[in-house]
Design a protein around this motif. Structure first.
Motif, mmCIF file in Angstrom:
data_model
loop_
_atom_site.group_PDB
_atom_site.id
_atom_site.type_symbol
_atom_site.label_atom_id
_atom_site.label_comp_id
_atom_site.label_asym_id
_atom_site.label_seq_id
_atom_site.Cartn_x
_atom_site.Cartn_y
_atom_site.Cartn_z
ATOM 1 N N ILE A 12 5.023 -4.409 3.851
ATOM 2 C CA ILE A 12 3.789 -4.196 3.087
ATOM 3 C C ILE A 12 4.081 -3.325 1.869
ATOM 4 C CG2 ILE A 12 1.474 -3.147 3.170
ATOM 5 C CD1 ILE A 12 1.511 -3.731 6.224
ATOM 6 N N ALA A 13 3.447 -3.653 0.745
ATOM 7 C CA ALA A 13 3.508 -2.819 -0.456
ATOM 8 C C ALA A 13 2.097 -2.475 -0.881
ATOM 9 C CB ALA A 13 4.224 -3.551 -1.592
ATOM 10 N N MET A 14 1.941 -1.274 -1.397
ATOM 11 C CA MET A 14 0.641 -0.862 -1.935
ATOM 12 C C MET A 14 0.862 0.188 -3.011
ATOM 13 S SD MET A 14 -0.868 1.545 1.172
ATOM 14 C CE MET A 14 -0.682 0.272 2.394
ATOM 15 N N GLY A 15 -0.147 0.337 -3.853
ATOM 16 C CA GLY A 15 -0.120 1.383 -4.856
ATOM 17 C C GLY A 15 -0.639 2.685 -4.280
ATOM 18 N N SER A 16 -0.498 3.751 -5.045
ATOM 19 C CA SER A 16 -0.891 5.078 -4.564
ATOM 20 C C SER A 16 -2.394 5.202 -4.338
ATOM 21 C CB SER A 16 -0.417 6.161 -5.534
ATOM 22 O OG SER A 16 -0.938 5.942 -6.825
ATOM 23 N N THR A 17 -3.201 4.547 -5.149
ATOM 24 C CA THR A 17 -4.650 4.628 -4.971
ATOM 25 C C THR A 17 -5.069 3.966 -3.664
ATOM 26 O OG1 THR A 17 -4.995 4.668 -7.358
ATOM 27 C CG2 THR A 17 -6.889 4.064 -6.005
ATOM 28 N N THR A 18 -4.484 2.817 -3.357
ATOM 29 C CA THR A 18 -4.772 2.138 -2.085
ATOM 30 C C THR A 18 -4.325 3.016 -0.919
ATOM 31 O OG1 THR A 18 -4.567 -0.019 -3.133
ATOM 32 C CG2 THR A 18 -4.355 0.047 -0.727
ATOM 33 N N TYR A 19 -3.139 3.600 -1.029
ATOM 34 C CA TYR A 19 -2.622 4.486 0.021
ATOM 35 C C TYR A 19 -3.576 5.661 0.252
ATOM 36 C CZ TYR A 19 0.434 7.867 2.346
ATOM 37 O OH TYR A 19 0.962 8.783 3.220
ATOM 38 N N GLU A 20 -4.015 6.289 -0.819
ATOM 39 C CA GLU A 20 -4.928 7.435 -0.688
ATOM 40 C C GLU A 20 -6.269 7.007 -0.093
ATOM 41 O OE1 GLU A 20 -3.731 10.671 -3.967
ATOM 42 O OE2 GLU A 20 -4.456 8.777 -4.795
ATOM 43 N N TRP A 21 -6.741 5.815 -0.434
ATOM 44 C CA TRP A 21 -7.995 5.318 0.119
ATOM 45 C C TRP A 21 -7.853 5.123 1.629
ATOM 46 C CZ3 TRP A 21 -9.463 0.822 2.636
ATOM 47 C CH2 TRP A 21 -10.838 0.629 2.762
ATOM 48 N N ILE A 22 -6.731 4.543 2.076
ATOM 49 C CA ILE A 22 -6.511 4.339 3.511
ATOM 50 C C ILE A 22 -6.431 5.687 4.224
ATOM 51 C CG2 ILE A 22 -4.867 3.498 5.253
ATOM 52 C CD1 ILE A 22 -4.189 1.216 3.246
ATOM 53 N N VAL A 45 5.073 2.449 -0.708
ATOM 54 C CA VAL A 45 3.985 2.929 -1.559
ATOM 55 C C VAL A 45 4.570 3.196 -2.939
ATOM 56 C CG1 VAL A 45 2.257 4.722 -1.946
ATOM 57 C CG2 VAL A 45 2.749 3.942 0.389
ATOM 58 N N PHE A 46 4.087 2.467 -3.922
ATOM 59 C CA PHE A 46 4.539 2.644 -5.300
ATOM 60 C C PHE A 46 3.719 3.746 -5.942
ATOM 61 C CE2 PHE A 46 6.236 -1.383 -4.209
ATOM 62 C CZ PHE A 46 7.351 -1.570 -5.015
ATOM 63 N N THR A 47 4.397 4.791 -6.389
ATOM 64 C CA THR A 47 3.705 5.939 -6.949
ATOM 65 C C THR A 47 4.603 6.673 -7.930
ATOM 66 O OG1 THR A 47 2.483 7.960 -6.411
ATOM 67 C CG2 THR A 47 4.409 7.448 -5.028
ATOM 68 N N THR A 48 3.982 7.404 -8.834
ATOM 69 C CA THR A 48 4.733 8.252 -9.765
ATOM 70 C C THR A 48 4.532 9.731 -9.440
ATOM 71 O OG1 THR A 48 2.880 8.207 -11.309
ATOM 72 C CG2 THR A 48 4.625 6.557 -11.642
ATOM 73 N N ARG A 78 12.312 -9.756 7.595
ATOM 74 C CA ARG A 78 13.012 -10.660 8.518
ATOM 75 C C ARG A 78 12.318 -12.010 8.665
ATOM 76 N NH1 ARG A 78 14.282 -6.117 13.041
ATOM 77 N NH2 ARG A 78 15.779 -4.987 11.777
ATOM 78 N N SER A 79 12.188 -12.717 7.578
ATOM 79 C CA SER A 79 11.612 -14.063 7.522
ATOM 80 C C SER A 79 10.094 -14.097 7.661
ATOM 81 C CB SER A 79 12.235 -14.989 8.578
ATOM 82 O OG SER A 79 13.615 -15.098 8.347
ATOM 83 N N LYS A 80 9.455 -12.947 7.776
ATOM 84 C CA LYS A 80 7.993 -12.911 7.757
ATOM 85 C C LYS A 80 7.524 -12.686 6.318
ATOM 86 C CE LYS A 80 7.017 -11.362 12.455
ATOM 87 N NZ LYS A 80 6.258 -10.353 13.225
ATOM 88 N N ASN A 81 6.221 -12.679 6.118
ATOM 89 C CA ASN A 81 5.654 -12.505 4.789
ATOM 90 C C ASN A 81 5.680 -11.051 4.343
ATOM 91 O OD1 ASN A 81 4.941 -15.247 4.514
ATOM 92 N ND2 ASN A 81 3.061 -14.915 5.660
ATOM 93 N N VAL A 82 5.703 -10.873 3.027
ATOM 94 C CA VAL A 82 5.533 -9.570 2.389
ATOM 95 C C VAL A 82 4.111 -9.551 1.853
ATOM 96 C CG1 VAL A 82 6.248 -8.099 0.477
ATOM 97 C CG2 VAL A 82 7.975 -9.358 1.803
ATOM 98 N N TRP A 83 3.346 -8.519 2.217
ATOM 99 C CA TRP A 83 1.939 -8.423 1.831
ATOM 100 C C TRP A 83 1.776 -7.342 0.777
ATOM 101 C CZ3 TRP A 83 -2.277 -5.896 5.320
ATOM 102 C CH2 TRP A 83 -3.548 -6.098 4.763
ATOM 103 N N LEU A 84 1.231 -7.722 -0.378
ATOM 104 C CA LEU A 84 0.889 -6.774 -1.431
ATOM 105 C C LEU A 84 -0.577 -6.424 -1.240
ATOM 106 C CD1 LEU A 84 2.569 -8.620 -4.439
ATOM 107 C CD2 LEU A 84 3.593 -6.967 -2.859
ATOM 108 N N VAL A 85 -0.839 -5.293 -0.604
ATOM 109 C CA VAL A 85 -2.208 -4.913 -0.259
ATOM 110 C C VAL A 85 -3.017 -4.619 -1.515
ATOM 111 C CG1 VAL A 85 -3.609 -3.241 1.006
ATOM 112 C CG2 VAL A 85 -1.443 -3.995 1.957
ATOM 113 N N GLY A 86 -2.487 -3.946 -2.458
ATOM 114 C CA GLY A 86 -3.173 -3.569 -3.687
ATOM 115 C C GLY A 86 -2.423 -2.415 -4.303
#
Length: 152
Positions: A12-22, A45-48, A78-86
């Motif tokens: 899973i990948a997400m931005g910092s705003t999505t991470y903070e919201w969760i 988590v992609f963040t600066t 491992r052959s499953k999907n990568v989910w870009l949450v936001g």
């Protein structure tokens, strides 16, 4: 169909705003009823900026170019999907490098009233192809789009 969906996710990948919201949503549950981190999969988590981790969760904080991180995520999945949450800007960065093959958008009435744009850039090339539309109750609708591999 969330249980079926999440079983097919390996990273899973997400931005910092999505991470903070969760994290804020988990905190709202209160100390008497703590909510666990919702994902068993590794999360990037992609963040600066520096963000607090969730104890016991497999979270990696990263910044910069999405391409090398995408390679790490695909390996971990491992052959499953990568989910870009936001968020939308992060999805746009993956799209710019041809790393998105499907968009699944769930719309609720509140989505239409306020907030940040779903995707803060216009994604028209390659074109999106509508795969399905599904209603959930009387409130939500899910749109599934294929992102063509053609460029230009």
């Amino acid at each position: 169909d969330y249980p079926d969906f999440i079983r097919k996710i390996g990273a899973i990948a997400m931005g910092s705003t999505t991470y903070e919201w969760i994290r804020a949503d988990l905190a709202r549950s209160g100390p008497d009823h703590p909510q666990p981190w919702p994902y068993q999969q590794p999360v990037w988590v992609f963040t600066t900026r520096s963000l607090p981790p969730v104890p016991g969760a497999a979270i990696r904080f990263v910044s910069g170019d999405v391409r090398p991180v995408h390679d790490q995520m695909v390996t971990a999945a491992r052959s499953k999907n990568v989910w870009l949450v936001g968020g939308g800007e992060l999805v746009g960065q993956f799209h710019d490098h041809g790393l998105v093959d499907e968009l699944i958008v769930t719309v609720a009435p509140v989505t239409l009233g306020e907030g940040a744009p779903l995707l803060p850039r216009t994604i028209t090339k390659p074109p999106l192809r509508l795969l399905s539309v599904r209603a959930y109750g009387e409130t939500f609708v899910q749109l599934r789009y294929e992102v063509s591999r053609e460029r230009g």
